[in-house]
Design a protein around this motif. Structure first.
Motif, short mmCIF file in Angstrom:
data_model
loop_
_atom_site.label_atom_id
_atom_site.label_comp_id
_atom_site.label_asym_id
_atom_site.label_seq_id
_atom_site.Cartn_x
_atom_site.Cartn_y
_atom_site.Cartn_z
N SER A 63 0.82 -1.22 0.00
CA SER A 63 0.00 0.00 0.00
C SER A 63 0.85 1.27 0.00
O SER A 63 0.49 2.26 -0.63
N ALA A 64 1.98 1.25 0.70
CA ALA A 64 2.88 2.41 0.73
C ALA A 64 3.89 2.25 -0.40
O ALA A 64 4.90 1.56 -0.24
N ARG A 65 3.64 2.89 -1.52
CA ARG A 65 4.45 2.63 -2.71
C ARG A 65 5.89 3.09 -2.55
O ARG A 65 6.81 2.42 -2.98
N LYS A 66 6.08 4.23 -1.91
CA LYS A 66 7.45 4.74 -1.76
C LYS A 66 8.25 3.81 -0.86
O LYS A 66 9.41 3.47 -1.18
N ASN A 67 7.67 3.40 0.25
CA ASN A 67 8.37 2.49 1.15
C ASN A 67 8.60 1.14 0.48
O ASN A 67 9.66 0.51 0.64
N LEU A 68 7.60 0.69 -0.31
CA LEU A 68 7.76 -0.57 -1.04
C LEU A 68 8.92 -0.49 -2.03
O LEU A 68 9.72 -1.43 -2.15
N LEU A 69 9.02 0.65 -2.72
CA LEU A 69 10.10 0.83 -3.68
C LEU A 69 11.46 0.81 -2.99
O LEU A 69 12.41 0.17 -3.46
N LEU A 70 11.57 1.51 -1.86
CA LEU A 70 12.84 1.56 -1.14
C LEU A 70 13.22 0.19 -0.58
O LEU A 70 14.38 -0.25 -0.68
N MET A 71 12.26 -0.49 0.03
CA MET A 71 12.55 -1.79 0.63
C MET A 71 12.89 -2.82 -0.44
O MET A 71 13.86 -3.57 -0.32
N THR A 72 12.08 -2.84 -1.51
CA THR A 72 12.35 -3.78 -2.60
C THR A 72 13.70 -3.47 -3.24
O THR A 72 14.46 -4.38 -3.57
N GLY A 73 13.98 -2.18 -3.40
CA GLY A 73 15.27 -1.79 -3.97
C GLY A 73 16.43 -2.21 -3.11
O GLY A 73 17.49 -2.60 -3.62
N SER A 74 16.28 -2.12 -1.78
CA SER A 74 17.35 -2.54 -0.88
C SER A 74 17.64 -4.03 -1.03
O SER A 74 18.79 -4.46 -1.11
N PHE A 75 16.56 -4.83 -1.09
CA PHE A 75 16.74 -6.26 -1.30
C PHE A 75 17.41 -6.53 -2.64
O PHE A 75 18.35 -7.32 -2.76
N SER A 125 21.10 -5.58 -2.91
CA SER A 125 21.95 -6.53 -2.21
C SER A 125 22.26 -7.73 -3.11
O SER A 125 23.40 -8.20 -3.16
N ILE A 126 21.26 -8.20 -3.82
CA ILE A 126 21.46 -9.32 -4.74
C ILE A 126 22.36 -8.90 -5.89
O ILE A 126 23.26 -9.65 -6.31
N LEU A 127 22.15 -7.69 -6.41
CA LEU A 127 22.98 -7.18 -7.50
C LEU A 127 24.45 -7.10 -7.08
O LEU A 127 25.35 -7.51 -7.83
N LEU A 128 24.70 -6.54 -5.90
CA LEU A 128 26.07 -6.44 -5.41
C LEU A 128 26.72 -7.81 -5.25
O LEU A 128 27.87 -8.02 -5.64
N PHE A 129 25.97 -8.73 -4.68
CA PHE A 129 26.51 -10.07 -4.43
C PHE A 129 26.85 -10.76 -5.75
O PHE A 129 27.93 -11.35 -5.90
N LEU A 130 25.94 -10.71 -6.73
CA LEU A 130 26.19 -11.35 -8.02
C LEU A 130 27.34 -10.67 -8.76
O LEU A 130 28.12 -11.34 -9.44
N VAL A 150 10.27 -11.30 -1.27
CA VAL A 150 9.91 -11.94 -2.55
C VAL A 150 10.02 -10.96 -3.71
O VAL A 150 10.61 -11.26 -4.75
N LEU A 151 9.43 -9.77 -3.53
CA LEU A 151 9.50 -8.77 -4.61
C LEU A 151 10.95 -8.33 -4.86
O LEU A 151 11.36 -8.15 -6.01
N GLY A 152 11.72 -8.15 -3.77
CA GLY A 152 13.12 -7.79 -3.93
C GLY A 152 13.92 -8.89 -4.60
O GLY A 152 14.80 -8.62 -5.42
N GLY A 153 13.61 -10.14 -4.25
CA GLY A 153 14.31 -11.27 -4.88
C GLY A 153 14.02 -11.36 -6.36
O GLY A 153 14.92 -11.59 -7.18
N ILE A 154 12.74 -11.18 -6.73
CA ILE A 154 12.38 -11.22 -8.16
C ILE A 154 13.06 -10.09 -8.92
O ILE A 154 13.63 -10.29 -10.00
N THR A 155 13.00 -8.88 -8.35
CA THR A 155 13.63 -7.73 -9.00
C THR A 155 15.15 -7.91 -9.08
O THR A 155 15.77 -7.62 -10.11
N GLY A 156 15.75 -8.39 -7.99
CA GLY A 156 17.19 -8.59 -7.97
C GLY A 156 17.65 -9.61 -8.99
O GLY A 156 18.68 -9.43 -9.66
N CYS A 157 16.88 -10.70 -9.14
CA CYS A 157 17.24 -11.72 -10.14
C CYS A 157 17.05 -11.19 -11.55
O CYS A 157 17.87 -11.44 -12.44
N GLY A 162 24.83 -21.36 -7.65
CA GLY A 162 25.34 -21.37 -6.28
C GLY A 162 25.27 -20.02 -5.60
O GLY A 162 24.64 -19.88 -4.53
N PRO A 163 25.92 -18.97 -6.17
CA PRO A 163 25.83 -17.65 -5.54
C PRO A 163 24.40 -17.13 -5.42
O PRO A 163 24.05 -16.49 -4.42
N LEU A 164 23.58 -17.40 -6.44
CA LEU A 164 22.20 -16.91 -6.40
C LEU A 164 21.42 -17.58 -5.28
O LEU A 164 20.68 -16.91 -4.53
#
Length: 604
Positions: A237-249, A252-257, A532-539, A568-570
């Motif tokens: 419901s809170a789109r800005k917070n959703l964007l920030l939280m999803t982006g953080s997740f 993190s995946i982008l940096l790791f990969l 879940v949303l951050g994982g999908i976006t990160g992948c 493995g890393p993913l």
């Protein structure tokens, strides 16, 4: 109090615990960039000293004009912007939640006459106030880490790192780290500052971060329980917070990969093999003229850990695809059992290869392969009236420097199969692995026996690069560990602050009958929605980025390299993300469930 800006250090002391994670994110961002650029410069200085000693005077700018220099610089700049982007999202999420929790404070300041511009300036200066301690701490940690890594490379690894500077201070590294810290905080504070400035005094004093929105329709649980559906609704419901939280997740995946590509790069740059030899003994005529009895003799000498041999025949007439006329030719190379097993340990076999079928006296062989090869597992080859079946394929051709077959079929057989096909039992090459305490006198004794047998000895002990490989891999894994730690801490902190901003809502739900178990499920559902949303976006973003980096660093330099899904890393980073979401939901759930309902409703 002379000015409203005098409240900034007071606010920092009062909210020291809430701001701790944000400051830690700044420290890690500055530390990573400082260490990356500092190590890049130390490596450049070492290379410059080596080239200067070899070619005379060499300008520092000439070094960065080379392929190595350009690769170091491009990689460091890319990591700079990647860390900067990740830091903005992480810190922005933390500041945004902090502002949401202090709505009443900003509302009171607005009632006392603070303008919107002053509120914006207050939030930005408050964020910059964190840099006073976080940026120097991160830069100092980066310099100390660089000194430690340089010392480890010089004294523990040695070899080509013997000339690396020990206590070099990189102005480029420190400047880059400071810029990342300040720029990250300024960019991250922009949106929260505007959000705080837009809050009206009346709404702020009432404790609501935003004007109340009338619910147009009820939340339909569907297949979920009502508490799970409410948790998902809170997340989306809170789109800005959703964007920030999803982006953080996702970041993190982008940096790791992205950093995991460096592991593959080091593997290709300095390949390690279980069958790597310290001493090679070759026949003087290049043929299979080394007496097989010499293998047993060498195996019993001091300083020898293991001896294994190879036999070879080139341009052997062969028939492919049922060609009985034997109009083609292949190369045959015989491996001992240890050599064959090393192929499995080193991961040189393509998926589906049956190594067990090759052992002993059999009709199965392995074949060198590359992406341009036309032969596959299961193909048959006729040699000397016998039909051989390809039981497996190698990832590349280990007998060519570029790893490509060039259209030439090279078959690897067991010693028994090779002897049956060719009648040859002697060796063309003996490989020796020495013990850790082997001395030069031991090697001299081996040399005498080899020369008495009419063979040539090649001492390869000074070509070992296992220490260098371990050093590079350790550095990369250290950065991956830091990224993982920042991921977990940031997720835990962000979700905890997001939940804290909704304490009144949870109090109201408990007042109308929601029990502690349902509260825990609701918060867990919100956390896992972000995960879940951050994982999908990160992948979706990380895998293409992984391919681009792989192509730039590896595929263009090693023609045989083929990109594969980094399963493995993913899987590892996704497990950490899920674990972080689970951990993040625990602490705020317990805190809210332990609070009395009346206190929860009155919580600011």
């Amino acid at each position: 109090m002379k000015s409203y800006l005098s409240l900034i250090p007071i606010s920092a002391r009062v909210h020291r615990r809430q701001n701790r994670m944000t400051q830690l994110c700044i420290v890690f961002a500055v530390f990573m960039v400082t260490a990356i650029f500092s190590m890049a410069e130390m490596g450049a200085r070492m290379e410059q000293a080596r080239l200067t000693g070899k070619h005379g005077a060499l300008a520092f700018s000439d070094l960065f004009g080379s392929t190595l220099g350009q690769t170091l610089l491009a990689t460091a700049v890319f990591m700079f912007f990647l860390v900067l982007f990740a830091g903005v999202l992480m810190i922005s999420s933390s500041i945004n939640s902090s502002v949401a929790q202090r709505t009443r404070f900003f509302g009171m300041m607005r009632c006392l006459g603070m303008s919107r511009r002053q509120v914006t300036l207050f939030v930005r200066l408050e964020a910059l106030n964190w840099c006073k301690t976080a940026v120097p701490a991160g830069a100092a940690a980066g310099v100390l880490a660089t000194w430690g890594l340089c010392a480890a490379l010089r004294f523990l690894v040695g070899e080509e790192f013997s000339s690396i500077p020990l206590f070099g201070v990189s102005v480029l590294g420190i400047t880059s780290g400071v810029l990342v810290g300040v720029i990250t905080v300024l960019l991250a504070a922009r949106a929260p500052a505007r959000q705080a400035a837009r809050v009206s005094p009346i709404a702020a004093v009432s404790g609501n971060a935003q004007p109340a929105k009338a619910a147009r329709r009820a939340v339909h649980p569907g297949f979920f329980r009502i508490e799970t559906a409410l948790g998902i609704h809170h997340a989306v419901s809170a789109r800005k917070n959703l964007l920030l939280m999803t982006g953080s997740f996702a970041l993190s995946i982008l940096l790791f990969l992205s950093f995991s590509v460096l592991i593959d790069f080091v593997d290709h740059l300095m390949p390690q093999s279980a069958a790597a030899s310290d001493i090679d003994i070759t026949s003087s005529d290049g043929g299979n003229s080394i007496d097989s009895a010499l293998l047993q003799t060498l195996g019993q000498m001091d300083g020898v850990k293991r001896v294994y041999g190879r036999r070879s025949c080139f341009d052997v007439p062969a028939g492919l695809d049922g060609d009985a006329a034997l109009s083609s030719t292949v190369d045959l190379v015989a491996f001992d059992d240890f050599d064959l097993e090393a192929l499995r340990k080193d991961g040189l076999l393509r998926r589906g290869s049956d190594l067990e079928a090759v052992y002993g006296d059999s009709s199965y062989v392995l074949a060198a392969w590359d992406r341009y090869s036309g032969w596959q597992k299961g193909d048959t080859i006729l040699i000397g009236g016998e039909e051989l079946t390809i039981a497996g394929l190698l990832q590349y051709d280990p007998f060519n420097s570029d790893g490509l077959t060039g259209g030439k079929i090279t078959l690897i057989t067991s010693g028994s199969t090779f002897a049956r096909l060719t009648g040859i039992t002697d060796y063309s090459l003996l490989l020796i692995q020495t013990t850790a305490d082997a001395t030069d006198e031991d090697v001299a004794a081996i040399r005498r026996i080899a020369e008495e047998s009419g063979c040539t000895l090649n001492d390869r002990r000074d070509q070992r690069n296992s220490g260098t490989y371990l050093a590079f891999v350790s550095c990369v894994y250290a950065f991956l560990g830091i990224i993982t730690l920042v991921t977990v801490l940031n997720i835990v902190n962000s979700i905890s602050m997001s939940v804290s901003a909704r304490v009144k809502q949870y109090g109201a739900m408990r007042a109308v009958g929601m029990d502690g178990r349902q509260v825990r499920h609701m918060i867990a559902a919100e956390a896992f929605t972000y995960a879940v949303l951050g994982g999908i976006t990160g992948c979706a973003l990380g895998l293409p980025l992984h391919w681009v980096l792989y192509d730039f660093l590896i595929a263009r330099r090693f023609p045989y390299a083929v990109w594969r899904l980094p399963a493995g890393p993913l899987a590892l980073i996704l497990c950490f993300v899920i674990a972080a979401a689970l951990l993040a939901a625990c602490a705020p759930s317990r805190r809210i469930c332990r609070m009395p309902v009346a206190e929860t409703i009155n919580e600011l």
